[in-house]
Design a protein around this motif. Structure first.
Motif, PDB file in Angstrom:
ATOM      1  N   LEU A 471       0.803  -1.215   0.000  1.00 24.96           N
ATOM      2  CA  LEU A 471       0.000   0.000   0.000  1.00 24.96           C
ATOM      3  C   LEU A 471       0.841   1.273   0.000  1.00 24.96           C
ATOM      4  O   LEU A 471       0.442   2.279  -0.587  1.00 24.96           O
ATOM      5  CB  LEU A 471      -0.956   0.012   1.203  1.00 24.96           C
ATOM      6  CG  LEU A 471      -2.275  -0.755   1.022  1.00 24.96           C
ATOM      7  CD1 LEU A 471      -2.043  -2.241   0.771  1.00 24.96           C
ATOM      8  CD2 LEU A 471      -3.168  -0.556   2.242  1.00 24.96           C
ATOM      9  N   ARG A 472       2.005   1.262   0.644  1.00 29.29           N
ATOM     10  CA  ARG A 472       2.805   2.483   0.760  1.00 29.29           C
ATOM     11  C   ARG A 472       4.079   2.459  -0.086  1.00 29.29           C
ATOM     12  O   ARG A 472       4.823   3.435  -0.085  1.00 29.29           O
ATOM     13  CB  ARG A 472       3.177   2.731   2.226  1.00 29.29           C
ATOM     14  CG  ARG A 472       1.992   3.057   3.120  1.00 29.29           C
ATOM     15  CD  ARG A 472       2.428   3.256   4.564  1.00 29.29           C
ATOM     16  NE  ARG A 472       1.304   3.530   5.445  1.00 29.29           N
ATOM     17  CZ  ARG A 472       0.925   4.757   5.818  1.00 29.29           C
ATOM     18  NH1 ARG A 472       1.584   5.814   5.364  1.00 29.29           N
ATOM     19  NH2 ARG A 472      -0.103   4.933   6.637  1.00 29.29           N
ATOM     20  N   PHE A 473       4.335   1.347  -0.773  1.00 30.38           N
ATOM     21  CA  PHE A 473       5.575   1.261  -1.549  1.00 30.38           C
ATOM     22  C   PHE A 473       5.284   0.853  -2.997  1.00 30.38           C
ATOM     23  O   PHE A 473       5.502   1.634  -3.934  1.00 30.38           O
ATOM     24  CB  PHE A 473       6.525   0.279  -0.886  1.00 30.38           C
ATOM     25  CG  PHE A 473       7.954   0.375  -1.368  1.00 30.38           C
ATOM     26  CD1 PHE A 473       8.535   1.594  -1.666  1.00 30.38           C
ATOM     27  CD2 PHE A 473       8.727  -0.773  -1.516  1.00 30.38           C
ATOM     28  CE1 PHE A 473       9.850   1.690  -2.109  1.00 30.38           C
ATOM     29  CE2 PHE A 473      10.046  -0.695  -1.946  1.00 30.38           C
ATOM     30  CZ  PHE A 473      10.604   0.537  -2.238  1.00 30.38           C
ATOM     31  N   ALA A 503      -2.780  -0.790  -9.774  1.00 31.45           N
ATOM     32  CA  ALA A 503      -2.469  -0.449  -8.387  1.00 31.45           C
ATOM     33  C   ALA A 503      -3.631  -0.803  -7.464  1.00 31.45           C
ATOM     34  O   ALA A 503      -3.422  -1.280  -6.334  1.00 31.45           O
ATOM     35  CB  ALA A 503      -2.130   1.036  -8.278  1.00 31.45           C
ATOM     36  N   LYS A 504      -4.874  -0.590  -7.924  1.00 27.59           N
ATOM     37  CA  LYS A 504      -6.040  -0.965  -7.121  1.00 27.59           C
ATOM     38  C   LYS A 504      -6.063  -2.478  -6.885  1.00 27.59           C
ATOM     39  O   LYS A 504      -6.380  -2.944  -5.779  1.00 27.59           O
ATOM     40  CB  LYS A 504      -7.325  -0.528  -7.829  1.00 27.59           C
ATOM     41  CG  LYS A 504      -7.606   0.967  -7.781  1.00 27.59           C
ATOM     42  CD  LYS A 504      -8.871   1.288  -8.550  1.00 27.59           C
ATOM     43  CE  LYS A 504      -9.207   2.771  -8.478  1.00 27.59           C
ATOM     44  NZ  LYS A 504      -9.642   3.169  -7.117  1.00 27.59           N
ATOM     45  N   ALA A 505      -5.725  -3.231  -7.914  1.00 28.62           N
ATOM     46  CA  ALA A 505      -5.705  -4.690  -7.764  1.00 28.62           C
ATOM     47  C   ALA A 505      -4.637  -5.115  -6.761  1.00 28.62           C
ATOM     48  O   ALA A 505      -4.861  -6.019  -5.934  1.00 28.62           O
ATOM     49  CB  ALA A 505      -5.455  -5.339  -9.125  1.00 28.62           C
ATOM     50  N   VAL A 506      -3.466  -4.475  -6.823  1.00 25.26           N
ATOM     51  CA  VAL A 506      -2.396  -4.785  -5.865  1.00 25.26           C
ATOM     52  C   VAL A 506      -2.836  -4.443  -4.450  1.00 25.26           C
ATOM     53  O   VAL A 506      -2.536  -5.170  -3.488  1.00 25.26           O
ATOM     54  CB  VAL A 506      -1.111  -4.029  -6.252  1.00 25.26           C
ATOM     55  CG1 VAL A 506      -0.058  -4.154  -5.162  1.00 25.26           C
ATOM     56  CG2 VAL A 506      -0.565  -4.556  -7.575  1.00 25.26           C
ATOM     57  N   GLN A 507      -3.560  -3.340  -4.287  1.00 26.84           N
ATOM     58  CA  GLN A 507      -4.074  -2.973  -2.965  1.00 26.84           C
ATOM     59  C   GLN A 507      -5.056  -4.018  -2.443  1.00 26.84           C
ATOM     60  O   GLN A 507      -5.038  -4.362  -1.252  1.00 26.84           O
ATOM     61  CB  GLN A 507      -4.739  -1.601  -3.030  1.00 26.84           C
ATOM     62  CG  GLN A 507      -3.760  -0.449  -3.201  1.00 26.84           C
ATOM     63  CD  GLN A 507      -4.464   0.886  -3.369  1.00 26.84           C
ATOM     64  OE1 GLN A 507      -5.676   0.941  -3.560  1.00 26.84           O
ATOM     65  NE2 GLN A 507      -3.697   1.966  -3.310  1.00 26.84           N
ATOM     66  N   ASN A 508      -5.908  -4.528  -3.324  1.00 23.84           N
ATOM     67  CA  ASN A 508      -6.856  -5.573  -2.903  1.00 23.84           C
ATOM     68  C   ASN A 508      -6.127  -6.833  -2.454  1.00 23.84           C
ATOM     69  O   ASN A 508      -6.512  -7.476  -1.472  1.00 23.84           O
ATOM     70  CB  ASN A 508      -7.816  -5.903  -4.039  1.00 23.84           C
ATOM     71  CG  ASN A 508      -8.855  -4.818  -4.255  1.00 23.84           C
ATOM     72  OD1 ASN A 508      -9.025  -3.941  -3.409  1.00 23.84           O
ATOM     73  ND2 ASN A 508      -9.537  -4.861  -5.388  1.00 23.84           N
TER      74      ASN A 508
END
Length: 762
Positions: A471-473, A503-508
């Protein structure tokens, strides 16, 4: 005790810019100049009148700077770039905003008569004559004048005006560092309010002469002083009427000036020792300094405090222990697992800074190929039905509208492919992750599991790791690859949308596919099979990542300690001379590596390296005037060869940002070298003379005796007997009062300060 200044610059966005292209749009970018010295260039945002940059820079500069200017340009492929307008912030304006200047500023028209730079060396005297007193003005020389001609130089002359009379010097052809040594006299009338005006001009045969700057003196003050001599900063002509504000658009900026008083390093040792002792003892010790720092730090400056503390503990080898202490402090005041590390606490900000410092190369290895693939494919990707654009598909003569369902399906396939490739790359990267990063995540994982040991909180330790890693990197780097140096340019609108969805998918995945994350955007549902598979992959990756024992950590760190530290690397163009004459020289692209031992080069990043210059032999690293090679962004590294003879290598960078970063790195690693040069030529020796000042002595290096003065209300630089039109280089003898290192001049023709903090762009 010493003074130093730094600028925190964030160039946010522009709006309502005028159209410069026939298409009714522009291709804007920004150039940042400090006292007319270019130090920053943003990326170009194509085909827009409302560009977004979002680029941040940290610039260290001398306290004596006067202004920082932001130029908005329109890039043209076939002609010279157009100037749209500029915003100029003086030092006084920035000093009036202790918390920083933030907001929209109207662009103003760029007037050539205001774009001046350089200094002029004058001697002014009041002399007695039988028929009364006379004012004598000796025009000696000038340096770092603005290049007004296409050859990268000027043909300067000086015009002296007083009491209705005008006299001029001779013209010095093709030089920004001219010498005149000419003297003029004027009848001096006691009590007159007339000012003495000294103007520098560039002579042109066909067109009108170009204004180079002026200095105006109060003759009454000179009458009392009788004699003044010094280097005076050329001032612009601000008498013209500007276009109405706002007609050129606006620029949103965040600029903060910091003026700091730096004590000798010994004064800080008690504080450093106190902080280190508290970190070593951890929560078992009686210390309350770290919690006190967090409680008294405002939200606005918490990132700066976190970054500075992290740098301190990295230098002391205690970064992991410092972060572990912050983890424990935050866990101690957190009761709900779903709020853990979600705020902008000191722990969160410190961990962000730590990953950017220690994990940037690792990030490039994992994300680089995926980001490159997204940019190269340039596919239209959209999952939100409300934003789908239906387009024609098929070959010539057989076009048919593509349905919304087809767009959504193709987009889902593309994103599943990118997300799968990213997760596979991440799963294989355990051994590539730096040992100190793995050890820090191990401590975080253990502390969270100890705080939330129940079965219902089984995923909390994993989410704690992903809250930083994903989320932060990773996610911010995917959304803005330019800001993480993954790409040289910003993405266009289509690519930006693809990156945002990825990026949204990575956050999920990082959120472990919780119901809350799925409920936010139901149209992300086509990615759920890949997301669920990614959660399993990510948990397996984290389990392996934190499975590092103390012995393995020490072995990895010991192996790294045996390697020569790499300071900077990247492609540069080296100047090669194939024969006599300017047409017989060229620049060849090679891959350069700078370590704490040498500057080396190779044909490719993976080829065998050959040492070019031993670090201990470097005597100066400075910019080269653009006219010297007819190319911009060229630097020179002056060094001694094995026989003790001075040599110079010329290297060209791809942009002004790279140029300043390489110069900063070279100066930092050679700052303690003996025999650093006090002055240098910003030109090259061609034929039988230097291109900058036309001097014919190739080997002589002098150090002018320089000190600041402010006589007659003008900014001046008083010179001793040993004068030379060269730029003052970094490396004057003695110690810097800031950091106890050898003091360094600013170079670049400024020559007005000795400072260990150069034009650094972070």
């Amino acid at each position: 005790m010493a003074k130093r200044s730094s600028l925190s610059i964030r160039i946010v966005e522009g709006k309502n810019l005028p159209a410069k292209d026939i298409s009714g749009s522009s291709d804007p970018y920004c150039i940042v100049k400090v006292d007319n010295e270019p130090i920053i260039r943003t990326a170009t945002v194509w085909k827009t009148l409302c560009p977004f940059w979002g680029e941040e820079y940290q610039v260290h500069l001398p306290p004596t700077f006067h202004a920082v200017a932001f130029y908005v340009m329109d890039e043209d492929a076939l002609s010279r770039d157009d100037v749209i307008g500029k915003v100029c912030l003086t030092r006084d304006t920035l000093a009036a905003h202790p918390k920083g200047f933030s907001g929209w500023a109207h662009l103003t028209e760029v007037d050539p008569d205001e774009e001046v730079q350089g200094e002029i060396h004058l001697r002014l005297e009041v002399v007695a004559r039988p028929r009364g007193r006379r004012l004598r003005c000796s025009v000696l020389e000038a340096r770092d004048l603005a290049p007004k001609d296409r050859n990268g130089a000027s043909d300067p002359f000086v015009r002296v005006r007083y009491n209705g009379r005008t006299q001029e010097t001779s013209i010095v052809k093709k030089s920004c560092y001219p010498r005149w040594n000419e003297t003029f006299e004027f009848e001096l009338e006691e009590g007159t309010a007339e000012a003495l005006c000294v103007e520098a001009w560039d002579w042109d045969l066909v067109s009108r002469n170009d204004f180079l700057g002026k200095v105006v003196f109060n003759v009454q003050s000179l009458w009392a002083a009788q004699q003044e001599e010094g280097w005076f900063r050329l001032q612009p002509d601000q008498s013209k009427i500007r276009r109405g504000e706002g007609s050129l658009g606006s620029l949103q900026l965040e600029v903060r000036l910091r003026d700091e008083t730096v004590l000798p390093s010994g004064c800080y040792q008690p504080l450093v020792q106190l902080l280190c002792r508290e970190v070593k003892l951890g929560t078992q010790g009686p210390g309350q300094l770290i919690p006190l720092i967090e409680e008294t730090t405002s939200t606005e400056c918490r990132q700066d405090v976190a970054t500075n503390l992290l740098k301190l503990f990295l230098g002391q080898g205690l970064a992991k222990d410092f972060l572990d202490l912050l983890f424990q402090l935050e866990l101690g005041r957190t009761s709900e697992a779903n709020t853990l590390f979600r705020s902008n606490s000191l722990a969160s900000k410190s961990m962000e800074s730590f990953l950017k410092v220690a994990g940037m190369r690792y990030l490039h290895g994992v994300l680089g190929p995926i980001i490159d693939r997204v940019f190269e494919e340039k596919k239209y990707v959209e999952l939100d039905p409300s934003k789908v654009e239906v387009k024609d598909v098929g070959c010539s003569g057989l076009h048919r509208p593509q349905t919304e369902a087809e767009v959504l399906e193709q987009s889902a396939q593309t994103l599943r492919s990118h997300l799968g490739a990213l997760l596979s790359s991440l799963s294989r990267s355990v051994r590539a992750c730096p040992a100190v990063v793995r050890a820090t995540f191990r401590q975080l994982f253990r502390r969270v599991r100890e705080r939330f040991p129940s079965a219902q909180h089984e995923n909390v330790p994993f989410i704690a790791v992903t809250s930083f890693l994903c989320l932060r990197f990773f996610s911010p780097a995917i959304m803005a690859p330019k800001l993480f140096h993954l790409r040289e340019r910003h993405a266009d609108a289509r690519t930006s949308r693809t990156l945002l969805l990825l990026a949204k998918a990575v956050q999920n995945v990082g959120n472990m596919d919780t119901p809350a994350s799925r409920a936010k955007e139901a149209w992300m549902e086509p990615l759920q099979p890949t997301v669920r598979q990614g959660v399993a992959q990510l948990k397996d990756f984290i389990t392996k990542l934190v499975d590092i024992e103390e012995k393995e950590e020490l072995d990895l760190q010991r192996a790294l300690s045996l390697q020569v530290p790499l300071v900077k690397e990247g492609p540069l163009f080296i100047h090669r001379t194939k024969g006599k004459g300017p047409l017989m020289s060229s620049f060849k692209k090679l891959h350069f590596s700078l370590t704490t031992e040498a500057l080396s080069f190779a044909k490719t990043p993976n080829s065998k390296k050959s040492a070019l210059i031993k670090l201990a032999n470097i005597r100066a690293a400075e910019k080269v005037a653009e006219k010297s090679f007819g190319s911009s962004h060229v630097m020179q590294v002056i060094y001694e060869d094995d026989a003790g003879k001075p040599q110079t290598v010329y290297l060209q960078c791809k942009c002004v940002n790279e140029l300043n970063q390489w110069l900063s790195a070279l100066r930092k690693v050679s700052i303690s070298n003996p025999g650093l040069l006090g002055s240098y030529h910003p030109g090259i020796f061609r034929g039988d003379k230097w291109s900058c000042c036309h001097q014919k002595d190739k080997s002589e290096f002098l150090l002018p005796g320089l000190r600041r003065d402010s006589a007659l209300g003008a900014s001046s630089l008083q010179a001793g007997p040993s004068l030379h039109p060269w730029s003052l280089a970094r490396g004057a003898p003695g110690s810097c009062p800031t950091c106890s290192s050898p003091a360094l001049g600013l170079g670049g023709g400024r020559g007005s300060s000795l400072q260990c903090c150069h034009w650094l762009v972070a």
